[in-house]
Design a protein around this motif. Structure first.
Motif, PDB file in Angstrom:
ATOM      1  N   VAL A   1       0.821  -1.227   0.000  1.00 39.27           N
ATOM      2  CA  VAL A   1       0.000   0.000   0.000  1.00 39.27           C
ATOM      3  C   VAL A   1       0.849   1.267   0.000  1.00 39.27           C
ATOM      4  O   VAL A   1       0.311   2.365  -0.178  1.00 39.27           O
ATOM      5  CB  VAL A   1      -0.954   0.012   1.217  1.00 39.27           C
ATOM      6  N   THR A   2       2.166   1.135   0.190  1.00 38.31           N
ATOM      7  CA  THR A   2       3.018   2.323   0.175  1.00 38.31           C
ATOM      8  C   THR A   2       3.406   2.745  -1.251  1.00 38.31           C
ATOM      9  O   THR A   2       3.978   3.812  -1.452  1.00 38.31           O
ATOM     10  CB  THR A   2       4.306   2.078   0.983  1.00 38.31           C
ATOM     11  N   VAL A   3       3.103   1.896  -2.236  1.00 37.44           N
ATOM     12  CA  VAL A   3       3.428   2.202  -3.634  1.00 37.44           C
ATOM     13  C   VAL A   3       2.410   3.204  -4.180  1.00 37.44           C
ATOM     14  O   VAL A   3       1.204   2.965  -4.116  1.00 37.44           O
ATOM     15  CB  VAL A   3       3.424   0.924  -4.492  1.00 37.44           C
TER      16      VAL A   3
ATOM     17  N   GLN B   1      -8.933   0.388   3.664  1.00 39.23           N
ATOM     18  CA  GLN B   1      -7.630  -0.042   4.167  1.00 39.23           C
ATOM     19  C   GLN B   1      -7.014   1.021   5.079  1.00 39.23           C
ATOM     20  O   GLN B   1      -6.420   0.697   6.111  1.00 39.23           O
ATOM     21  CB  GLN B   1      -6.678  -0.335   3.001  1.00 39.23           C
ATOM     22  N   GLN B   2      -7.155   2.273   4.720  1.00 37.81           N
ATOM     23  CA  GLN B   2      -6.596   3.349   5.540  1.00 37.81           C
ATOM     24  C   GLN B   2      -7.269   3.427   6.897  1.00 37.81           C
ATOM     25  O   GLN B   2      -6.617   3.702   7.917  1.00 37.81           O
ATOM     26  CB  GLN B   2      -6.724   4.684   4.793  1.00 37.81           C
TER      27      GLN B   2
ATOM     28  N   PHE C   1       0.449   5.449   3.528  1.00 39.29           N
ATOM     29  CA  PHE C   1       0.043   4.987   2.207  1.00 39.29           C
ATOM     30  C   PHE C   1       0.711   5.824   1.118  1.00 39.29           C
ATOM     31  O   PHE C   1       0.985   7.013   1.300  1.00 39.29           O
ATOM     32  CB  PHE C   1      -1.477   5.063   2.060  1.00 39.29           C
ATOM     33  N   GLY C   2       0.934   5.180  -0.038  1.00 37.01           N
ATOM     34  CA  GLY C   2       1.481   5.899  -1.181  1.00 37.01           C
ATOM     35  C   GLY C   2       0.466   6.871  -1.760  1.00 37.01           C
ATOM     36  O   GLY C   2      -0.748   6.735  -1.549  1.00 37.01           O
ATOM     37  N   GLU C   3       0.960   7.850  -2.494  1.00 38.01           N
ATOM     38  CA  GLU C   3       0.067   8.846  -3.096  1.00 38.01           C
ATOM     39  C   GLU C   3      -0.864   8.197  -4.128  1.00 38.01           C
ATOM     40  O   GLU C   3      -0.495   7.232  -4.806  1.00 38.01           O
ATOM     41  CB  GLU C   3       0.878   9.938  -3.784  1.00 38.01           C
TER      42      GLU C   3
END
Length: 778
Positions: A619-621, A645-646, A654-656
């Motif tokens: 989710v960081t992508v 998810q957040q 989280f990624g943008e």
């Protein structure tokens, strides 16, 4: 297992919707006429019916599906050859010919065939005949026909068989054969001579050479009624079907309706007036004088004066027997005879329509409709980005009008049995697998066969035999001939004429209904991207679509809506009426009583095979979402999913998430606006870039998604190269997807100071590494 037969070759096909299979079956059928033996198998039968490593000579026909992926039936075969442990000489004994099918509207054109071609050579295999690439965007036959012509000589040369130079092979051989026939030599291998539409000589194969028709056949009969009022083309640009030139003879008076000769008056609203017989003789003479444009009915020199190369008549192989005394409940018949649906990942389930509504205003150019289905207990599991397929019927009025035109309306609900003709000359003749042996005409033409798909040349060739007017017969011969390829593409394929359009344009044509069942393709399910998340809509699945409308012009003889979209829109009208009744009832009942259901409508659906158009597991992508119009649908599911998810992972960074969205008018067709703005307010959506192409705005305002992309090029390059962002593109393949691809090339070229060719290779690398993904359609 390979045999020792000297004239044998292995024939393999990988097919998603049946086109590659049909071509392979055509090769297998013609092989006997060339004194060859084709051992035909689906690629899915690798290591069961054949072992490629034991073969000497193989012909492969394969399509491409999804984002350049192999068809489902070829996956196992392709995976075997991709193994890195295979030695470089693994297939050094193999000689092959390969034909790839694809669509150039998609970026990875013929990718499966081209990748397979390269891998075969990497493993030591050698081509005995150049690979061919057929493009469905311009018509597969444009490349398929000449490739097949040359295949026979190539096979015979490789197998060292007699007749290699005159086996219906390459163009030089064909030219030589034609010259020999002109000089009176009868040594033409399987041909038919057509003189002014009359067959004078026949043989056994389907490559036909005519050498004497040099007389123009344009007559008054062929131009009657075509000089009508000029077409008002104001709405044509929004149609999904290409629009013809306004001066084209058939593009006239789209609002007039057909005067039915049917015994049933209820069809009169379906069709527009036929172009023949609608004017008096004086008008016909005037029309003939003014006629300067070719059309589906009319050809001009040089084609009208040309020698024609037309297919041999496909032999009949089915017959119908009616049993008026026997009753049949078609509801008990298996859906399309229980024949497997392409891309099906789940069994077919009947899903209940829990909500259906229009998302656009009444003044929007295109109507967008939202449908929510209850799939509780169906066994369908999905992720955002997946798609489902809807099994839809043909339009009831259209079916009845077609069967009336064929003269069998009285038998529409009679029980019938389809049989294979005992003495047919067709090899391996069988009833289409998607049609039940016992059925009714209504059931077959409503649920089994596609009556909208432009008729293939083989069917046009059949229609020639059942056309009594000489001018119409000649024109049908032209349209199915090699010399008429351009006219076929321009007047049948591009405007998407249906079989009913053909019959309406050629009024003297009256084919038996069983010959249509032999040649009409299967009615395919329609795929739709899911626009929800199982995290926020458990037990539900939803999708959105534009209603496709096609006007009566360019040879199309009646107004129509999309097969599936028109059917679903009809449900929305029904649901709206039900809701109005319920609203009235609700005013009379005590507050607190559960509101009535909107509809009890159920539709057949199935889950499709995974297309990998999914959010990254990490989710960081960062993700860059590009979806104008209804292309935004899967991204609504993405945003709902990320939002959920957040909430569950508040500690995670989280990624943008960037969304590039576009539509015509902000106040007419900005679908999902409230939901999108909600995700902005909750920071699920980091950046929203919206463009409105038809609204009045400043000259420098972005009108399309690619304009917004270019305006933020530096940020996009940084996200992709420094943070590994994944790009997702959803929508129209023919225009939008290509424009977006070019925008990325321009962005990389400008921001990195590299050439366009280098930037193009960079974008292709992103595709190969699954960092640039598409879910597009034509």
């Amino acid at each position: 297992m390979p045999t020792s037969v000297a004239n044998r070759f292995l024939l393999l096909y990988g097919s998603q919707t049946g086109q590659a299979k049909a071509i392979a079956e055509e090769i297998a059928e013609k092989a006997g006429d060339q004194n060859l033996h084709a051992d035909i198998h689906c690629l899915s039968l690798t290591e069961k019916k054949f072992f490629i490593e034991r073969e000497k000579c193989v012909v492969i026909i394969t399509s491409t599906t999804g984002d350049g992926e192999p068809p489902d039936t070829a996956l196992k075969f392709v995976r075997r050859l991709r193994k890195k442990t295979l030695p470089d000489d693994y297939l050094s004994h193999l000689n092959y010919a390969l034909l790839g099918l694809g669509d150039s509207n998609y970026t990875n054109f013929c990718n499966c065939g081209k990748s397979l071609d390269k891998r075969l050579q990497d493993l030591g295999a050698k081509r005995f005949y150049d690979s061919g690439w057929a493009d469905d965007a311009v018509g597969l036959e444009v490349a398929v026909e000449p490739w097949l012509d040359g295949l026979w000589s190539a096979l015979k040369r490789f197998l060292k068989l007699p007749g290699a130079e005159h086996g219906g092979g390459d163009a030089d051989a064909i030219m030589t054969e034609n010259k020999e026939m002109i000089n009176g030599d009868s040594r033409l291998n399987g041909s038919t001579v057509i003189e002014n539409g009359n067959k004078s000589r026949s043989a056994d194969t389907q490559s036909v050479h005519s050498i004497s028709n040099t007389i123009p056949v344009l007559t008054k009969d062929l131009t009657n009624g075509n000089n009508q009022n000029n077409l008002n083309n104001s709405n044509s640009a929004e149609s999904s079907v290409p629009v013809c030139d306004i001066n084209q003879s058939d593009c006239n008076n789209s609002s007039s309706h057909l005067e039915q000769t049917s015994s049933s008056e209820k069809h009169t609203d379906l069709l527009v007036k036929t172009l023949n017989g609608t004017k008096d003789n004086k008008s016909n003479e005037s029309s003939m004088e003014e006629k300067t444009e070719a059309s589906v009915k009319v050809s001009l020199p040089p084609l009208s004066e040309s020698t024609l190369t037309v297919p041999l008549l496909p032999p009949p192989f089915l017959k119908i027997e009616y049993n008026q005394e026997q009753s049949i409940d078609v509801c008990d018949l298996p859906r399309q005879n229980d024949y497997d649906f392409p891309s099906a990942a789940t069994p077919v389930t009947m899903a209940t329509v829990s909500d259906i509504k229009t998302l656009t205003s009444d003044t929007a150019v295109k109507k967008a409709i939202f449908v929510e289905l209850d799939i509780t207990g169906s066994g369908i599991n999905y992720q955002p980005g997946d798609a489902i397929s809807i099994i839809c019927p043909n339009d009831t009025n259209e079916v009845e009008t077609l069967l009336d035109r064929l003269g069998v309306l009285e038998q529409i609900d009679s029980c019938l049995k389809i049989l294979v003709i005992e003495i047919t000359k067709k090899r391996n003749a069988s009833i289409p697998k998607f049609v039940s042996e016992v059925s009714t005409l209504r059931h077959i033409f409503t649920t089994c066969v596609d009556i909208r798909e432009p008729p293939k040349k083989a069917l046009l060739r059949v229609l020639v035999e059942y056309t009594s007017d000489d001018a119409e017969k000649r024109r049908l011969q032209e349209l199915c001939s090699k010399q008429g390829n351009e006219d076929y593409a321009r007047f049948i394929r591009e405007p998407s004429l249906s079989i009913l359009d053909i019959l309406n344009n050629f009024s003297s044509c009256l084919p038996p209904v069983d010959r249509l069942i032999e040649h009409l393709p299967r009615l395919q399910p329609r795929p739709y991207s899911v626009c929800c998340s199982p995290l926020t809509s458990p037990g539900k699945i939803s999708f959105v679509f534009n209603v496709v409308e096609t006007t009566a012009e360019c040879g199309r003889t009646y107004f129509r809506k999309g097969v599936c979209t028109g059917w679903l829109e009809g449900m929305s009208h029904s649901a709206k009426r039900d809701k109005q009744v319920q609203d009235t009832t609700e005013k009379e009942i005590v507050q607190g009583i559960k509101q009535l259901e909107v509809s009890d409508i159920k539709i057949p659906i199935f889950g499709r095979t995974n297309q990998s158009f999914h959010l990254p597991d990490d989710v960081t992508v960062p993700v860059i979402l590009i979806g104008p119009g209804t292309g935004v649908a899967p991204f609504i599911g993405y945003l709902d999913h990320r939002g959920s998810q957040q909430e569950a992972q508040a500690e995670t960074q989280f990624g943008e998430t960037w969304l590039f969205y576009g539509c015509r008018h902000k106040d007419r067709d900005y679908i999902f606006r409230e939901k999108i703005e909600h995700h902005v307010s909750t920071a699920t959506l980091s950046n929203l870039l919206v463009s409105f192409s038809r609204d009045e705005q400043s000259a420098d305002a972005p009108r399309y998604v690619q304009d917004n992309l270019r305006s933020h090029g530096a940020e996009i390059v940084s996200l992709i190269e420094e943070k590994g962002a994944i790009v997702y593109v959803c929508g129209d393949a023919k225009n939008m997807a290509k424009d977006v691809n070019q925008a990325f090339i321009d962005i990389f070229s400008q921001c990195k100071g590299i050439s366009s060719d280098e930037a193009r290779k960079l974008v292709m690398k992103l595709r190969l590494h699954r960092q640039y993904k598409e879910d597009v359609w034509t």
